[in-house]
Design an enzyme around this catalytic site. Structure first.
Site, PDB file in Angstrom:
ATOM      1  N   HIS A   1      -5.517 -16.350  34.660  1.00  0.00           N
ATOM      2  CA  HIS A   1      -6.038 -17.477  33.892  1.00  0.00           C
ATOM      3  C   HIS A   1      -5.607 -18.798  34.536  1.00  0.00           C
ATOM      4  CE1 HIS A   1      -6.740 -14.436  30.851  1.00  0.00           C
ATOM      5  NE2 HIS A   1      -7.197 -15.331  29.969  1.00  0.00           N
TER       6      HIS A   1
ATOM      7  N   GLN B   1     -27.448  -9.116 -18.109  1.00  0.00           N
ATOM      8  CA  GLN B   1     -27.044  -8.657 -16.778  1.00  0.00           C
ATOM      9  C   GLN B   1     -26.605  -7.193 -16.796  1.00  0.00           C
ATOM     10  OE1 GLN B   1     -27.343 -10.612 -13.845  1.00  0.00           O
ATOM     11  NE2 GLN B   1     -28.588 -11.648 -15.380  1.00  0.00           N
TER      12      GLN B   1
ATOM     13  N   GLU C   1     -19.146 -12.016  -9.933  1.00  0.00           N
ATOM     14  CA  GLU C   1     -20.321 -12.446  -9.173  1.00  0.00           C
ATOM     15  C   GLU C   1     -21.019 -13.626  -9.856  1.00  0.00           C
ATOM     16  OE1 GLU C   1     -24.585 -10.518  -7.672  1.00  0.00           O
ATOM     17  OE2 GLU C   1     -23.396  -9.522  -9.220  1.00  0.00           O
ATOM     18  N   HIS C   2     -21.350 -13.472 -11.132  1.00  0.00           N
ATOM     19  CA  HIS C   2     -21.987 -14.543 -11.902  1.00  0.00           C
ATOM     20  C   HIS C   2     -21.010 -15.016 -12.967  1.00  0.00           C
ATOM     21  CE1 HIS C   2     -25.334 -11.715 -10.779  1.00  0.00           C
ATOM     22  NE2 HIS C   2     -25.846 -12.843 -10.314  1.00  0.00           N
TER      23      HIS C   2
END
Length: 443
Positions: A414, A252, A320-321
């Site tokens: 409202h 990686q 991430e991984h």
């Protein structure tokens, strides 16, 4: 109990300086696209990609010619990988149901899952042609039935990469552009004279792509902040050795010069073996210039005494991984809360997820795994609610509660929206600008 760092990465201060420089470059580039449109896109493409043409959108004839350059074997591999992504995305889509329920007599509530109407998919490719990213973004958007899918990728060695273009086309892209970086992200989000802007941007990229998405967020939607690849290996001696850990870390780290890679272990022997194997592999791997620089500046080796410490460090880093190779992989699956994706056991690996296994590889970085998951078919869908009241009794009952709650907050206008229904459908004369009276039916 102690946590020991056998190798540390660049300081947070140094990384912050890099981020500041990137922010300034991206801000300037996006302003150019805002003011000069197609001319700015062309100038930036020539400057950064050394690629010049009148229109950066590929014609149908160009797409067909490029696809013809892909060998049958390569095309079969692309189709196999894309099918895995489509199958898993379809299973995910099938789990997302439109609902309609009657929550009380006469009150109908529901929601619909509606596709985002236009999406810009960025597929990295300047350094490595990221064929798989086309599956992850374009094909997944297609499963979600997005009506307009445009895709952009930078030229590879001066030309559109045939395999990437084939994957985009097979994935279902309606428009394909050959442009990269800031100019691609800016053109898709801001629009130009020839490119209609999209509603959402997706896809991974380098630091400039991630920063451009960050600056454009709000003007358009984004999938997540997907910056340079991060990986973490959680390992013990029962399931891994130094060669396996080193291979997974460098596999990686070769993504770019600033890809963090972390080994987290409870074995000092495994940590030292991994460091030695990294030195050995960097002597033979063809991408050593990139992987070695990433490892030098962003690699870390952390040794803990206990699995609980390893868990705490892993959730704090929120990589991430996360490759888990231990005697308790399912324990980490059960207890980890902050990450992009898990890869459990020595038989799987991050490259499976990157290229072929079917889960999406566009994942959160820079600790974003604390608050979001990765890209999936649901990111291309908007869940919109609706309501319907079908009886006078329900309109009156809900209106009475609504009237009083609006007055509690001081919203007279409202309250009148509720009161007019109470008067018309319940026959109750509520004085203007006051809350509906209490009554037995409203208790």
């Amino acid at each position: 109990m102690t946590i020991r760092h056998l190798k540390t990465a660049r300081s947070l201060e140094a990384r912050a300086e890099d981020d500041a420089k990137t922010r300034a470059i991206v801000e300037s580039g996006l302003k150019e696209i805002e003011t000069k449109g197609d001319a700015a896109v062309r100038e930036m493409s020539v400057k950064f990609d050394k690629y010049d043409r009148e229109s950066y959108r590929l014609s149908e004839a160009e797409i067909e010619a490029l696809i013809a350059k892909v060998t049958p074997r390569e095309m079969a591999d692309i189709k196999f990988a894309q099918e895995q992504v489509r199958v898993f995305a379809q299973h995910q889509r099938d789990s997302m149901l439109d609902i309609e329920v009657e929550t009380m007599p006469g009150v109908i509530l529901g929601h619909k899952n509606i596709p985002v109407q236009s999406v810009g998919c960025y597929v990295p490719g300047g350094k490595f042609p990221m064929v798989a990213s086309a599956h992850m973004s374009v094909a997944t958007a297609s499963v979600a039935k997005v009506p307009r899918i445009i895709a952009a990728t930078p030229p590879f060695k001066g030309e559109p990469n045939p395999a990437v273009i084939a994957a985009m086309h097979l994935g279902g892209a309606h428009e394909i552009y050959v442009m990269g970086g800031i100019q691609a992200i800016g053109a898709m989000a801001i629009g130009t004279e020839t490119i209609e802007p999209v509603h959402m941007l997706v896809g991974p990229g380098n630091a400039f792509v991630a920063e451009a998405k960050r600056q454009l967020f709000g003007r358009v939607g984004i999938d997540l902040f997907a910056g340079p690849t991060e990986t973490m290996v959680i390992a013990d001696e029962t399931a891994a050795d130094g060669e396996l850990c080193a291979t997974d870390l460098l596999g990686q780290a070769e993504h770019g010069y600033n890809s963090p890679a972390v080994l987290l272990t409870n074995s000092e022997k495994l940590a030292k073996d991994t460091l030695a194997e990294i030195d050995r592999i960097l002597q033979i791997i063809p991408t050593a210039d990139t992987a070695g620089k990433s490892w030098e500046d962003y690699g870390e080796v952390i040794v803990c005494d206990t699995y609980d410490e390893m868990l705490a460090v892993a959730d704090d880093i929120a990589s991430e991984h996360v490759q888990v190779m231990t005697d308790r992989d399912d324990w980490f699956l059960e207890h980890m809360t902050c990450y992009g994706a898990l890869f459990l056991g020595p038989r799987t690996n991050v490259s499976n997820g990157d290229k072929v296994i079917g889960t999406n590889h566009t994942l959160p970085t820079k600790k974003a795994g604390r608050y979001t998951g990765g890209l999936w078919v649901g990111k291309f869908l908007k869940t919109h609610s609706y309501q319907r009241i079908t009886t006078d009794e329900a309109a009156t009952l809900v209106g009475e509660y609504g009237s009083r709650l609006c007055m509690l907050e001081g919203f007279v206008g409202h309250a009148e929206q509720c009161n007019i229904r109470v008067r018309r459908y319940g026959g109750i004369n509520v004085p203007y600008g006051t809350g509906a009276p209490y009554r037995e039916a409203a208790e």
